[in-house]
Scaffold this motif. Structure first.
Motif, PDB file in Angstrom:
ATOM      1  N   ILE A   7       0.836  -1.201   0.000  1.00  0.00           N
ATOM      2  CA  ILE A   7       0.000   0.000   0.000  1.00  0.00           C
ATOM      3  C   ILE A   7       0.870   1.250   0.000  1.00  0.00           C
ATOM      4  O   ILE A   7       0.609   2.215  -0.731  1.00  0.00           O
ATOM      5  CB  ILE A   7      -0.948  -0.010   1.220  1.00  0.00           C
ATOM      6  CG1 ILE A   7      -1.862  -1.245   1.163  1.00  0.00           C
ATOM      7  CG2 ILE A   7      -1.769   1.270   1.278  1.00  0.00           C
ATOM      8  CD1 ILE A   7      -2.755  -1.397   2.370  1.00  0.00           C
ATOM      9  N   PHE A   8       1.910   1.230   0.836  1.00  0.00           N
ATOM     10  CA  PHE A   8       2.814   2.385   0.901  1.00  0.00           C
ATOM     11  C   PHE A   8       3.508   2.604  -0.437  1.00  0.00           C
ATOM     12  O   PHE A   8       3.637   3.740  -0.908  1.00  0.00           O
ATOM     13  CB  PHE A   8       3.844   2.175   2.012  1.00  0.00           C
ATOM     14  CG  PHE A   8       4.823   3.298   2.147  1.00  0.00           C
ATOM     15  CD1 PHE A   8       4.487   4.446   2.842  1.00  0.00           C
ATOM     16  CD2 PHE A   8       6.084   3.214   1.566  1.00  0.00           C
ATOM     17  CE1 PHE A   8       5.389   5.496   2.965  1.00  0.00           C
ATOM     18  CE2 PHE A   8       6.986   4.251   1.687  1.00  0.00           C
ATOM     19  CZ  PHE A   8       6.634   5.393   2.389  1.00  0.00           C
ATOM     20  N   LEU A   9       3.953   1.521  -1.082  1.00  0.00           N
ATOM     21  CA  LEU A   9       4.634   1.651  -2.366  1.00  0.00           C
ATOM     22  C   LEU A   9       3.689   2.183  -3.439  1.00  0.00           C
ATOM     23  O   LEU A   9       4.086   2.985  -4.294  1.00  0.00           O
ATOM     24  CB  LEU A   9       5.211   0.303  -2.785  1.00  0.00           C
ATOM     25  CG  LEU A   9       6.348  -0.228  -1.913  1.00  0.00           C
ATOM     26  CD1 LEU A   9       6.756  -1.621  -2.355  1.00  0.00           C
ATOM     27  CD2 LEU A   9       7.550   0.717  -1.957  1.00  0.00           C
ATOM     28  N   LEU A  10       2.425   1.750  -3.404  1.00  0.00           N
ATOM     29  CA  LEU A  10       1.448   2.291  -4.354  1.00  0.00           C
ATOM     30  C   LEU A  10       1.218   3.776  -4.132  1.00  0.00           C
ATOM     31  O   LEU A  10       1.051   4.543  -5.089  1.00  0.00           O
ATOM     32  CB  LEU A  10       0.122   1.526  -4.222  1.00  0.00           C
ATOM     33  CG  LEU A  10       0.106   0.094  -4.771  1.00  0.00           C
ATOM     34  CD1 LEU A  10      -1.232  -0.573  -4.479  1.00  0.00           C
ATOM     35  CD2 LEU A  10       0.375   0.086  -6.275  1.00  0.00           C
ATOM     36  N   CYS A  11       1.239   4.201  -2.869  1.00  0.00           N
ATOM     37  CA  CYS A  11       1.094   5.631  -2.567  1.00  0.00           C
ATOM     38  C   CYS A  11       2.276   6.428  -3.110  1.00  0.00           C
ATOM     39  O   CYS A  11       2.112   7.538  -3.646  1.00  0.00           O
ATOM     40  CB  CYS A  11       0.953   5.839  -1.064  1.00  0.00           C
ATOM     41  SG  CYS A  11      -0.590   5.205  -0.355  1.00  0.00           S
ATOM     42  N   VAL A  17       3.237  10.532  -9.804  1.00  0.00           N
ATOM     43  CA  VAL A  17       2.432  10.895 -10.974  1.00  0.00           C
ATOM     44  C   VAL A  17       1.549  12.107 -10.686  1.00  0.00           C
ATOM     45  O   VAL A  17       1.430  13.024 -11.505  1.00  0.00           O
ATOM     46  CB  VAL A  17       1.567   9.689 -11.414  1.00  0.00           C
ATOM     47  CG1 VAL A  17       0.672  10.085 -12.586  1.00  0.00           C
ATOM     48  CG2 VAL A  17       2.445   8.510 -11.788  1.00  0.00           C
ATOM     49  N   ILE A  18       0.938  12.136  -9.490  1.00  0.00           N
ATOM     50  CA  ILE A  18      -0.076  13.154  -9.191  1.00  0.00           C
ATOM     51  C   ILE A  18       0.550  14.484  -8.795  1.00  0.00           C
ATOM     52  O   ILE A  18       0.141  15.544  -9.275  1.00  0.00           O
ATOM     53  CB  ILE A  18      -1.021  12.648  -8.080  1.00  0.00           C
ATOM     54  CG1 ILE A  18      -1.793  11.419  -8.567  1.00  0.00           C
ATOM     55  CG2 ILE A  18      -1.985  13.751  -7.648  1.00  0.00           C
ATOM     56  CD1 ILE A  18      -2.637  10.769  -7.491  1.00  0.00           C
ATOM     57  N   LEU A  54      10.034  21.906  -2.291  1.00  0.00           N
ATOM     58  CA  LEU A  54      10.671  20.645  -1.931  1.00  0.00           C
ATOM     59  C   LEU A  54       9.734  19.457  -2.153  1.00  0.00           C
ATOM     60  O   LEU A  54      10.194  18.366  -2.503  1.00  0.00           O
ATOM     61  CB  LEU A  54      11.133  20.683  -0.470  1.00  0.00           C
ATOM     62  CG  LEU A  54      11.960  19.485   0.007  1.00  0.00           C
ATOM     63  CD1 LEU A  54      13.197  19.302  -0.858  1.00  0.00           C
ATOM     64  CD2 LEU A  54      12.356  19.647   1.467  1.00  0.00           C
ATOM     65  N   LEU A  55       8.437  19.649  -1.962  1.00  0.00           N
ATOM     66  CA  LEU A  55       7.492  18.553  -2.197  1.00  0.00           C
ATOM     67  C   LEU A  55       7.517  18.127  -3.658  1.00  0.00           C
ATOM     68  O   LEU A  55       7.558  16.930  -3.966  1.00  0.00           O
ATOM     69  CB  LEU A  55       6.091  18.986  -1.784  1.00  0.00           C
ATOM     70  CG  LEU A  55       4.966  17.961  -2.046  1.00  0.00           C
ATOM     71  CD1 LEU A  55       5.246  16.654  -1.312  1.00  0.00           C
ATOM     72  CD2 LEU A  55       3.612  18.529  -1.644  1.00  0.00           C
ATOM     73  N   SER A  60       9.502  14.385  -7.896  1.00  0.00           N
ATOM     74  CA  SER A  60      10.333  14.192  -9.085  1.00  0.00           C
ATOM     75  C   SER A  60      11.514  13.284  -8.782  1.00  0.00           C
ATOM     76  O   SER A  60      11.888  12.422  -9.590  1.00  0.00           O
ATOM     77  CB  SER A  60      10.818  15.553  -9.587  1.00  0.00           C
ATOM     78  OG  SER A  60      11.705  15.406 -10.673  1.00  0.00           O
ATOM     79  N   GLY A  61      12.104  13.448  -7.592  1.00  0.00           N
ATOM     80  CA  GLY A  61      13.221  12.590  -7.204  1.00  0.00           C
ATOM     81  C   GLY A  61      12.816  11.148  -6.995  1.00  0.00           C
ATOM     82  O   GLY A  61      13.606  10.224  -7.251  1.00  0.00           O
ATOM     83  N   ALA A  62      11.575  10.933  -6.523  1.00  0.00           N
ATOM     84  CA  ALA A  62      11.086   9.563  -6.356  1.00  0.00           C
ATOM     85  C   ALA A  62      11.041   8.845  -7.701  1.00  0.00           C
ATOM     86  O   ALA A  62      11.412   7.672  -7.805  1.00  0.00           O
ATOM     87  CB  ALA A  62       9.704   9.577  -5.709  1.00  0.00           C
ATOM     88  N   ALA A  63      10.583   9.554  -8.738  1.00  0.00           N
ATOM     89  CA  ALA A  63      10.522   8.936 -10.068  1.00  0.00           C
ATOM     90  C   ALA A  63      11.914   8.541 -10.549  1.00  0.00           C
ATOM     91  O   ALA A  63      12.112   7.450 -11.104  1.00  0.00           O
ATOM     92  CB  ALA A  63       9.866   9.905 -11.055  1.00  0.00           C
TER      93      ALA A  63
END
Length: 284
Positions: A7-11, A17-18, A54-55, A60-63
């Protein structure tokens, strides 16, 4: 944690994306008047030295971090699966030579290989670099080089695992029956060996992704990974660490990237552990 990990990974994936589309602040938009602001209503996680949100930068850094983690894992598994299958099935001098190569490469630290590849890449002018010309971006070429280097270094352990599994499956009754009925090596590998390798390979791949992400973060932290304006969690941590000082403690620049990286790594480890405990039976 193992149940919450998917669930956390899907978030996290949804946020990558969002957030860039929903946020009023693009990740690379600079606002010098809003530089180094702490978390507030307008900037939930604060801003960096150039006034970037930063958010948005974290999303962007997560991608980038996830892309490098998954792409590097695919490269490593592709090389390891091929080398391990050839060594385990063929045996003899082929197996001995391939395993000696693996043993030799184990002695090379991956940081040395990454530094060498990065220095060679940056020594070539961009207008003559084939990877830059192909991707039409030096930043994208740097990321592609990064996961290629990580994959080229991390294929050694998958090769050993696949070799051991192939050696065990090679003497199974259904494989011997396939060969007795006239099936060649490719037929036995395609119908019996590779399907039975799926479980161990998938479980190990899930363990490799967080390893790749951690190594990418380390390389980005020391300046060998993602380059501005692109960001990864490691490069965001590096930028935040450079601004730490006893006079003005900009904690948000370090705490939020570190929390995002650590929680995602823990979630990936929990997800991989859940996959590892699933032991599919071997099929004939």
């Amino acid at each position: 944690m193992k149940r919450l990990a998917p669930i956390f990974l899907l978030c996290i994936l949804a946020a990558t994306v969002i957030v860039p589309f929903a946020s009023p602040y693009p990740p690379d938009r600079q606002d010098p008047g809003a530089a180094l602001q702490p978390p507030s209503r307008s900037h939930w996680l604060g801003t960096d030295l150039l006034g970037r949100d930063l958010l948005a930068r974290l999303a962007s850094g997560a991608a980038v971090s996830l892309a490098v983690g998954f792409a590097g894992t695919i490269v490593a598994l592709t090389i390891g699966l091929f080398v391990g299958a050839v060594a385990g099935w063929t045996g003899g001098w082929v197996d001995a030579v391939l395993m000696r190569i693996v043993d030799t490469l184990y002695g090379l630290p991956f940081v040395f290989v990454a530094i060498l590849a990065t220095v060679m890449f940056r020594s070539i002018p961009p207008d003559r670099n084939p990877l830059v010309l192909l991707l039409r971006s030096e930043a994208r070429a740097q990321l592609v080089l990064l996961f290629l280097v990580l994959g080229a270094v991390q294929w050694l352990t998958p090769a050993r695992i696949v070799r051991a599994e192939v050696q065990a499956l090679r003497s199974a009754g259904y494989v011997e029956a396939c060969r007795a009925l006239g099936g060649d090596a490719l037929t036995a590998l395609r119908r019996h060996i590779l399907p039975n390798l799926a479980g161990p390979v998938v479980a190990f791949a899930a363990l490799m992704v967080p390893t790749m992400m951690l190594e990418e973060s380390f390389l980005s932290f020391i300046g060998l990974g993602a380059r501005d304006p692109q960001a990864s969690w490691g490069s965001l941590l590096s930028e935040g660490a450079e601004l730490l000082n006893p006079v003005q403690f900009r904690w948000w620049l370090v705490v939020f990237p570190a929390a995002a990286l650590s929680t995602t790594l823990v979630a990936l480890q929990g997800f991989a552990e859940g996959l590892r405990r699933v032991k599919p039976g071997r099929t004939a």
